[in-house]
Design a protein around this motif. Structure first.
Motif, PDB file in Angstrom:
ATOM      1  N   ARG A 107      14.862  17.016  72.075  1.00 55.06           N
ATOM      2  CA  ARG A 107      13.442  16.696  72.106  1.00 55.06           C
ATOM      3  C   ARG A 107      13.176  15.452  71.271  1.00 55.06           C
ATOM      4  O   ARG A 107      14.031  15.001  70.507  1.00 55.06           O
ATOM      5  N   VAL A 108      11.993  14.916  71.403  1.00 58.77           N
ATOM      6  CA  VAL A 108      11.613  13.744  70.612  1.00 58.77           C
ATOM      7  C   VAL A 108      11.687  14.102  69.137  1.00 58.77           C
ATOM      8  O   VAL A 108      11.215  15.160  68.709  1.00 58.77           O
ATOM      9  N   TRP A 109      12.291  13.220  68.358  1.00 67.30           N
ATOM     10  CA  TRP A 109      12.442  13.455  66.913  1.00 67.30           C
ATOM     11  C   TRP A 109      11.176  12.964  66.209  1.00 67.30           C
ATOM     12  O   TRP A 109      11.051  11.819  65.827  1.00 67.30           O
ATOM     13  N   ASP A 110      10.233  13.856  66.028  1.00 67.76           N
ATOM     14  CA  ASP A 110       8.991  13.512  65.346  1.00 67.76           C
ATOM     15  C   ASP A 110       8.508  14.733  64.570  1.00 67.76           C
ATOM     16  O   ASP A 110       9.227  15.741  64.461  1.00 67.76           O
ATOM     17  N   LYS A 111       7.332  14.671  64.030  1.00 69.39           N
ATOM     18  CA  LYS A 111       6.834  15.747  63.179  1.00 69.39           C
ATOM     19  C   LYS A 111       6.562  17.037  63.947  1.00 69.39           C
ATOM     20  O   LYS A 111       6.394  18.095  63.337  1.00 69.39           O
ATOM     21  N   GLU A 112       6.514  16.966  65.281  1.00 68.61           N
ATOM     22  CA  GLU A 112       6.301  18.165  66.091  1.00 68.61           C
ATOM     23  C   GLU A 112       7.604  18.915  66.351  1.00 68.61           C
ATOM     24  O   GLU A 112       7.587  20.069  66.767  1.00 68.61           O
ATOM     25  N   ASN A 113       8.742  18.248  66.121  1.00 70.60           N
ATOM     26  CA  ASN A 113      10.038  18.888  66.304  1.00 70.60           C
ATOM     27  C   ASN A 113      10.250  19.924  65.193  1.00 70.60           C
ATOM     28  O   ASN A 113       9.879  19.681  64.042  1.00 70.60           O
ATOM     29  N   ILE A 114      10.858  21.068  65.513  1.00 66.55           N
ATOM     30  CA  ILE A 114      11.019  22.132  64.517  1.00 66.55           C
ATOM     31  C   ILE A 114      12.212  21.905  63.595  1.00 66.55           C
ATOM     32  O   ILE A 114      12.358  22.622  62.586  1.00 66.55           O
ATOM     33  N   LEU A 115      13.073  20.909  63.877  1.00 67.17           N
ATOM     34  CA  LEU A 115      14.307  20.752  63.109  1.00 67.17           C
ATOM     35  C   LEU A 115      14.221  19.822  61.891  1.00 67.17           C
ATOM     36  O   LEU A 115      14.984  20.020  60.939  1.00 67.17           O
ATOM     37  N   PRO A 116      13.367  18.798  61.850  1.00 64.26           N
ATOM     38  CA  PRO A 116      13.319  17.951  60.645  1.00 64.26           C
ATOM     39  C   PRO A 116      13.140  18.708  59.329  1.00 64.26           C
ATOM     40  O   PRO A 116      13.764  18.328  58.335  1.00 64.26           O
ATOM     41  N   PRO A 117      12.329  19.782  59.254  1.00 61.70           N
ATOM     42  CA  PRO A 117      12.214  20.496  57.973  1.00 61.70           C
ATOM     43  C   PRO A 117      13.537  21.029  57.438  1.00 61.70           C
ATOM     44  O   PRO A 117      13.716  21.153  56.229  1.00 61.70           O
ATOM     45  N   LYS A 118      14.475  21.340  58.334  1.00 60.31           N
ATOM     46  CA  LYS A 118      15.787  21.842  57.914  1.00 60.31           C
ATOM     47  C   LYS A 118      16.671  20.732  57.372  1.00 60.31           C
ATOM     48  O   LYS A 118      17.627  20.974  56.626  1.00 60.31           O
ATOM     49  N   PHE A 119      16.395  19.483  57.774  1.00 58.43           N
ATOM     50  CA  PHE A 119      17.189  18.318  57.374  1.00 58.43           C
ATOM     51  C   PHE A 119      16.740  17.785  56.011  1.00 58.43           C
ATOM     52  O   PHE A 119      17.535  17.219  55.256  1.00 58.43           O
ATOM     53  N   LEU A 120      15.482  17.978  55.685  1.00 61.38           N
ATOM     54  CA  LEU A 120      14.899  17.394  54.477  1.00 61.38           C
ATOM     55  C   LEU A 120      15.584  17.899  53.207  1.00 61.38           C
ATOM     56  O   LEU A 120      15.944  19.063  53.105  1.00 61.38           O
ATOM     57  N   GLY A 121      15.740  16.986  52.246  1.00 60.12           N
ATOM     58  CA  GLY A 121      16.279  17.350  50.937  1.00 60.12           C
ATOM     59  C   GLY A 121      17.794  17.372  50.857  1.00 60.12           C
ATOM     60  O   GLY A 121      18.351  17.822  49.851  1.00 60.12           O
ATOM     61  N   PHE A 122      18.483  16.874  51.874  1.00 60.47           N
ATOM     62  CA  PHE A 122      19.945  16.947  51.890  1.00 60.47           C
ATOM     63  C   PHE A 122      20.580  15.944  50.931  1.00 60.47           C
ATOM     64  O   PHE A 122      19.964  14.961  50.519  1.00 60.47           O
ATOM     65  N   SER A 123      21.833  16.196  50.587  1.00 65.25           N
ATOM     66  CA  SER A 123      22.614  15.317  49.723  1.00 65.25           C
ATOM     67  C   SER A 123      23.972  15.053  50.353  1.00 65.25           C
ATOM     68  O   SER A 123      24.471  15.864  51.147  1.00 65.25           O
ATOM     69  N   VAL A 124      24.576  13.925  49.993  1.00 63.71           N
ATOM     70  CA  VAL A 124      25.928  13.589  50.439  1.00 63.71           C
ATOM     71  C   VAL A 124      26.751  13.206  49.211  1.00 63.71           C
ATOM     72  O   VAL A 124      26.322  12.375  48.407  1.00 63.71           O
ATOM     73  N   TYR A 125      27.918  13.822  49.082  1.00 66.47           N
ATOM     74  CA  TYR A 125      28.829  13.559  47.973  1.00 66.47           C
ATOM     75  C   TYR A 125      30.157  13.026  48.499  1.00 66.47           C
ATOM     76  O   TYR A 125      30.575  13.365  49.612  1.00 66.47           O
TER      77      TYR A 125
END
Length: 287
Positions: A107-125
């Protein structure tokens, strides 16, 4: 004077003829691991079929189907407060940048998509061991919202290391309004670009390689020998402060808000699973 000009001209011509070194995806088909794995059981043709969304699906080179359950994405088990994924590059490698393709459910990657909240706050080491705190923090999201987080995300990460570790957590609420209640990793592809290993057929020995090597010897970014200079992040709670009655009310409000978001996510997930199952069984959609 003519000889000097000729020498400069010839040197310039040789430099023009030198091939340009391309970065190689060091993570492709490398061993991967995640802290938990989503396993789905589907009833089809009088059989129980189990589908596991294992860590290796994020380094298989496939990203044509960005549905989290489409078979090309790694997915952690649900309802966890931490989610960790890593890839073993097979040895200490020189890394330049990392590209993370998160699931979009096509689906379009925007604020209506249900998945961005799960991506937020991530880290990479980047680490030389499987423990993220032994390495260097390459990136931590502290500013993105569900409307602004890019996908895919391109992270410049000029460090040396063997393991690239993706991490997300929901261990110290309250979190910003856009964040999911639980931590997830739903990674369709993680590409780690850097210099090819010495024995790689794509390795090209250029003068720039020598310069880069000399620069690294004077730099403190090498996580093996210069680990003391790396940024170390520990998820340790701070000393417990005194809480006023107003703070308690605000915390209760945040908990209710997070619970509402959780219910919304679970409802959406149930609808998606129900729709997919009815399609596999040849049943008409309910809506």
């Amino acid at each position: 004077m003519t000889g000097m000009a000729l020498l400069v001209c010839c040197t310039f011509a040789v430099l023009l003829c030198l091939p340009v070194q391309a970065y190689e995806n060091l993570a492709l088909h490398r061993p991967a691991w995640q802290s938990s794995t989503w396993v789905e059981t589907v009833s089809c043709c009088e059989k129980q079929i189990k589908k596991s969304f294992t860590a290796d699906l994020a380094v298989d080179g496939k990203d044509t189907d960005l549905a989290w359950d489409g078979g090309q994405c790694a997915a952690s088990d649900g309802w966890k407060t931490t989610a960790e994924w890593r890839v073993d590059l097979g040895g200490v490698r020189s890394i330049h940048h990392i590209v993370i393709q998160y699931a979009t459910n096509n689906r379009v990657w925007d604020k209506e998509n249900i998945l961005p909240p799960k991506f937020l706050g991530f880290s990479v080491y980047i680490s030389n061991t499987t423990i993220k705190e032994d390495g260097v923090l390459c990136f931590r999201d502290t500013n993105y919202t569900r409307a602004t987080i890019p996908n895919p995300v391109n992270i410049t990460c000029p460090y040396h290391g063997r393991y690239v570790i993706y991490y997300n957590n929901r261990t110290h609420p309250p979190y910003p309004e856009d964040y999911s209640y639980y931590a997830w990793n739903t990674l369709c592809e993680v590409e780690v670009y850097g210099d090819p290993p010495v024995n790689s057929p794509n390795k090209v020995n250029l003068l720039s390689d020598i310069v880069a090597t000399n620069d690294l010897q004077e730099d403190n970014s090498y996580t093996g020998q210069q680990k003391a200079n790396c940024t170390r992040i520990f998820d340790q709670p701070a000393e417990k402060p005194k809480i006023s009655s107003d703070d308690v009310m605000r915390m209760q409000y945040e908990v209710l808000k997070q619970q509402k978001m959780k219910l919304k996510e679970e409802t959406m997930h149930f609808r998606l699973m129900n729709k997919k199952l009815r399609k596999e069984l040849g049943l008409p959609n309910e809506d």
